[in-house]
Design an enzyme around this catalytic site. Sequence first.
Site, PDB file in Angstrom:
ATOM      1  N   LYS A  69      54.335  41.998  47.330  1.00 23.29           N
ATOM      2  CA  LYS A  69      53.602  42.914  46.438  1.00 23.29           C
ATOM      3  C   LYS A  69      53.960  44.376  46.739  1.00 23.29           C
ATOM      4  CE  LYS A  69      49.543  41.418  47.735  1.00 23.29           C
ATOM      5  NZ  LYS A  69      50.015  40.429  48.731  1.00 23.29           N
TER       6      LYS A  69
ATOM      7  N   ARG B 225      40.828  40.963  45.433  1.00 23.57           N
ATOM      8  CA  ARG B 225      41.175  39.801  46.251  1.00 23.57           C
ATOM      9  C   ARG B 225      40.085  38.744  46.233  1.00 23.57           C
ATOM     10  NH1 ARG B 225      44.982  42.752  50.035  1.00 23.57           N
ATOM     11  NH2 ARG B 225      46.093  41.184  51.231  1.00 23.57           N
TER      12      ARG B 225
ATOM     13  N   ARG C 297      58.891  40.945  59.105  1.00 23.23           N
ATOM     14  CA  ARG C 297      58.467  42.200  58.452  1.00 23.23           C
ATOM     15  C   ARG C 297      58.367  43.335  59.474  1.00 23.23           C
ATOM     16  NH1 ARG C 297      53.514  42.660  54.321  1.00 23.23           N
ATOM     17  NH2 ARG C 297      52.233  41.774  55.976  1.00 23.23           N
TER      18      ARG C 297
ATOM     19  N   ARG D 117      53.368  44.962  62.288  1.00 24.36           N
ATOM     20  CA  ARG D 117      51.932  45.124  62.017  1.00 24.36           C
ATOM     21  C   ARG D 117      51.122  44.224  62.937  1.00 24.36           C
ATOM     22  NH1 ARG D 117      50.881  44.936  55.539  1.00 24.36           N
ATOM     23  NH2 ARG D 117      49.165  43.613  56.209  1.00 24.36           N
TER      24      ARG D 117
ATOM     25  N   ARG E 272      45.266  34.459  57.397  1.00 27.61           N
ATOM     26  CA  ARG E 272      45.311  35.233  56.146  1.00 27.61           C
ATOM     27  C   ARG E 272      45.689  34.335  54.968  1.00 27.61           C
ATOM     28  NH1 ARG E 272      49.245  39.862  57.648  1.00 27.61           N
ATOM     29  NH2 ARG E 272      48.808  40.666  55.582  1.00 27.61           N
TER      30      ARG E 272
HETATM   31  P1  ADP Z   1      52.952  41.962  50.581  1.00 27.03           P
HETATM   32  O1  ADP Z   1      52.775  43.404  50.185  1.00 27.03           O
HETATM   33  O2  ADP Z   1      52.728  41.022  49.433  1.00 27.03           O
HETATM   34  O3  ADP Z   1      52.169  41.587  51.801  1.00 27.03           O
HETATM   35  P2  ADP Z   1      55.636  42.785  51.404  1.00 27.03           P
HETATM   36  O4  ADP Z   1      56.135  43.547  50.213  1.00 27.03           O
HETATM   37  O5  ADP Z   1      55.240  43.569  52.608  1.00 27.03           O
HETATM   38  O6  ADP Z   1      54.480  41.754  50.965  1.00 27.03           O
HETATM   39  O7  ADP Z   1      56.793  41.734  51.788  1.00 27.03           O
HETATM   40  C1  ADP Z   1      56.653  40.876  52.931  1.00 27.03           C
HETATM   41  C2  ADP Z   1      58.004  40.823  53.678  1.00 27.03           C
HETATM   42  O8  ADP Z   1      58.957  40.118  52.888  1.00 27.03           O
HETATM   43  C3  ADP Z   1      58.627  42.189  53.980  1.00 27.03           C
HETATM   44  O9  ADP Z   1      59.274  42.123  55.234  1.00 27.03           O
HETATM   45  C4  ADP Z   1      59.612  42.405  52.826  1.00 27.03           C
HETATM   46  O10 ADP Z   1      60.691  43.255  53.191  1.00 27.03           O
HETATM   47  C5  ADP Z   1      60.088  40.977  52.557  1.00 27.03           C
HETATM   48  N1  ADP Z   1      60.373  40.695  51.133  1.00 27.03           N
HETATM   49  C6  ADP Z   1      59.702  41.173  50.050  1.00 27.03           C
HETATM   50  N2  ADP Z   1      60.208  40.667  48.902  1.00 27.03           N
HETATM   51  C7  ADP Z   1      61.207  39.824  49.278  1.00 27.03           C
HETATM   52  C8  ADP Z   1      62.132  38.985  48.550  1.00 27.03           C
HETATM   53  N3  ADP Z   1      62.089  38.899  47.197  1.00 27.03           N
HETATM   54  N4  ADP Z   1      63.011  38.266  49.268  1.00 27.03           N
HETATM   55  C9  ADP Z   1      63.035  38.331  50.614  1.00 27.03           C
HETATM   56  N5  ADP Z   1      62.231  39.099  51.358  1.00 27.03           N
HETATM   57  C10 ADP Z   1      61.321  39.844  50.703  1.00 27.03           C
HETATM   58  P1  AMP Z   2      47.596  44.070  52.827  1.00 29.61           P
HETATM   59  O1  AMP Z   2      48.283  45.299  53.316  1.00 29.61           O
HETATM   60  O2  AMP Z   2      47.415  44.045  51.344  1.00 29.61           O
HETATM   61  O3  AMP Z   2      48.247  42.807  53.352  1.00 29.61           O
HETATM   62  O4  AMP Z   2      46.115  44.099  53.434  1.00 29.61           O
HETATM   63  C1  AMP Z   2      45.903  44.065  54.835  1.00 29.61           C
HETATM   64  C2  AMP Z   2      44.476  43.624  55.114  1.00 29.61           C
HETATM   65  O5  AMP Z   2      43.543  44.587  54.580  1.00 29.61           O
HETATM   66  C3  AMP Z   2      44.066  42.279  54.504  1.00 29.61           C
HETATM   67  O6  AMP Z   2      44.462  41.163  55.287  1.00 29.61           O
HETATM   68  C4  AMP Z   2      42.537  42.440  54.437  1.00 29.61           C
HETATM   69  O7  AMP Z   2      41.933  42.236  55.704  1.00 29.61           O
HETATM   70  C5  AMP Z   2      42.380  43.924  54.076  1.00 29.61           C
HETATM   71  N1  AMP Z   2      42.331  44.111  52.603  1.00 29.61           N
HETATM   72  C6  AMP Z   2      43.275  44.690  51.811  1.00 29.61           C
HETATM   73  N2  AMP Z   2      42.895  44.674  50.528  1.00 29.61           N
HETATM   74  C7  AMP Z   2      41.679  44.045  50.493  1.00 29.61           C
HETATM   75  C8  AMP Z   2      40.778  43.679  49.453  1.00 29.61           C
HETATM   76  N3  AMP Z   2      41.026  43.940  48.162  1.00 29.61           N
HETATM   77  N4  AMP Z   2      39.630  43.060  49.805  1.00 29.61           N
HETATM   78  C9  AMP Z   2      39.336  42.787  51.092  1.00 29.61           C
HETATM   79  N5  AMP Z   2      40.159  43.074  52.113  1.00 29.61           N
HETATM   80  C10 AMP Z   2      41.322  43.697  51.826  1.00 29.61           C
END
Ligand code: ADP
Ligand code: AMP
Length: 215
Positions: free
Chosen positions: A13, A88, A127, A160, A171
Amino acid sequence: MRLILLGAPGAGKGTQAVNISQKLNIPHISTGDIFRANIKEGTELGRKAKEFIDQGLLVPDDLTISIVKDRLNKADCEKGFLLDGFPRTIPQAQQFDVALKGMGVELNAVVNLDVPDDVIVKRMAGRRVCKGCGMTYHISSNPPKSEGTCDSCGEQLIIRDDDKEQTVLERLKTYHEKTEPLIDYYEEKGLLLHFDGTKDIMETTSEIIERLLKE
Ligand code: ADP
Ligand code: AMP
């Protein structure tokens, strides 16, 4: 355009949000980024949120909804917005609907990134995020130009706290229980657009943009 990005943790995302918000010129609003910024600054909100985030749980709805409402009131959201990681839960989505009504606006679409759990677990292990600006990388699929350093601001890349495998599994469990029902919620409203999130990053961005511009 007013958009939501839906998907499991690690579905991509944040990565897609950076590309889409640039191409459509709308602000990228990530509740996770807002919580992390508050944790870094040591605010009361950050202290409360950290308790839940570290356990792989969701931050309570009331806290989350109020930060989103505050953010949507800022002037830059008048041209639209891209929400990443919100809503969420069903109650968050319901309260968000009320807030949108109050603002006199409607959502254009909800983009769902579909990625199986086993792919997510592998992605999260690789990541890396920038300590300074929060930009996301992956050690193999999306590496920085220079190892361990952010392309965008030059700061150090770190893992992270909530990307430990045990927390990732927690998660994912939370996602299936609380967030996945939103797929049906938005499908019923006729807003959901499905994408295969296992494809290449830029290919996925192109597919999303092409589809959104057709809507
Ligand atoms: P989210 O915001 O949904 O938690 P991220 O954008 O941080 O996910 O992506 C999670 C991990 O996967 C990161 O290390 C990112 O660089 C990698 N990633 C994201 N999209 C892709 C893809 N289409 N293919 C491979 N790796 C990806
Ligand atoms: P993210 O960066 O989107 O993966 O969010 C990291 C963490 O923040 C999640 O695992 C939750 O603990 C918290 N969080 C982010 N967005 C929300 C939401 N909309 N509702 C509740 N918790 C959230």
